[in-house]
Write a protein that holds these residues in place. Sequence first.
Motif, PDB file in Angstrom:
ATOM      1  N   UNK A  95      38.855  44.057  34.284  1.00  0.00           N
ATOM      2  CA  UNK A  95      38.941  45.489  34.063  1.00  0.00           C
ATOM      3  C   UNK A  95      38.884  45.754  32.565  1.00  0.00           C
ATOM      4  N   UNK A  96      38.602  46.994  32.214  1.00  0.00           N
ATOM      5  CA  UNK A  96      38.556  47.372  30.801  1.00  0.00           C
ATOM      6  C   UNK A  96      39.979  47.578  30.292  1.00  0.00           C
ATOM      7  N   UNK A  97      40.268  47.036  29.131  1.00  0.00           N
ATOM      8  CA  UNK A  97      41.580  47.146  28.506  1.00  0.00           C
ATOM      9  C   UNK A  97      41.820  48.598  28.081  1.00  0.00           C
ATOM     10  N   UNK A  98      42.927  49.180  28.544  1.00  0.00           N
ATOM     11  CA  UNK A  98      43.250  50.576  28.219  1.00  0.00           C
ATOM     12  C   UNK A  98      43.477  50.769  26.728  1.00  0.00           C
ATOM     13  N   UNK A  99      44.048  49.768  26.066  1.00  0.00           N
ATOM     14  CA  UNK A  99      44.391  49.879  24.645  1.00  0.00           C
ATOM     15  C   UNK A  99      43.239  49.522  23.713  1.00  0.00           C
ATOM     16  N   UNK A 106      41.192  40.102  32.224  1.00  0.00           N
ATOM     17  CA  UNK A 106      41.096  39.516  33.556  1.00  0.00           C
ATOM     18  C   UNK A 106      42.459  38.981  33.964  1.00  0.00           C
ATOM     19  N   UNK A 107      42.651  38.868  35.252  1.00  0.00           N
ATOM     20  CA  UNK A 107      43.919  38.366  35.760  1.00  0.00           C
ATOM     21  C   UNK A 107      43.821  38.029  37.234  1.00  0.00           C
ATOM     22  N   UNK A 108      44.847  37.355  37.716  1.00  0.00           N
ATOM     23  CA  UNK A 108      44.890  36.958  39.115  1.00  0.00           C
ATOM     24  C   UNK A 108      45.230  38.167  39.987  1.00  0.00           C
ATOM     25  N   UNK A 109      44.571  38.251  41.118  1.00  0.00           N
ATOM     26  CA  UNK A 109      44.834  39.316  42.084  1.00  0.00           C
ATOM     27  C   UNK A 109      44.773  38.708  43.481  1.00  0.00           C
ATOM     28  N   UNK A 110      45.475  39.337  44.400  1.00  0.00           N
ATOM     29  CA  UNK A 110      45.543  38.805  45.747  1.00  0.00           C
ATOM     30  C   UNK A 110      45.514  39.954  46.749  1.00  0.00           C
ATOM     31  N   UNK A 111      44.671  39.832  47.757  1.00  0.00           N
ATOM     32  CA  UNK A 111      44.690  40.762  48.877  1.00  0.00           C
ATOM     33  C   UNK A 111      45.615  40.136  49.909  1.00  0.00           C
ATOM     34  N   UNK A 112      46.782  40.736  50.102  1.00  0.00           N
ATOM     35  CA  UNK A 112      47.839  40.134  50.914  1.00  0.00           C
ATOM     36  C   UNK A 112      47.596  40.308  52.404  1.00  0.00           C
TER      37      UNK A 112
END
Length: 151
Positions: A95-99, A106-112
């Motif tokens: 995603x684009x950094x807000x700041x 980037x980061x880890x994400x999980x569809x639970x």
Amino acid sequence: MARGIFTFDGNIGQAPEIRFQPGNERSEDQPRPLLKLTVKYDRLVKSNHPDRLYDDKGGFWVNVDYWKKNAEEVAKLLKKGMRVRVEGELRIDTWEDKNNPGQMQSGMALTAESITIVPSRIESIGMKSSQAASSQSAPIEHYSNAMMGID
């Protein structure tokens, strides 16, 4: 294509948030609840030091999306700091950094698929009564006492 499932225990980092996404064909155009939370996956390893039980060997934050129909009810149960076990499909999101506009993060994400409360930090649990259940079965105390040999 194979689908990998990741299961981990961690603490919820902030108050879970419920959002409603626009309906689609699968939801028959009904808004769909989406529960969003962040959970810290911690790698705790038994310590050799006498003054602490575990050493933190690093971990990472996981953004968790839970799309099930009961997302609203689950959101009411979960609190910041609560220990949970999460199971689902792990991915890396960007995603684009807000700041820093123009910079990507980037980061880890999980569809639970499931979120389970781990009782290690629970102070109390309450359950709502069911007319059908209460008229057809004995109270929970009876079962608890019978299991413990009390009656």
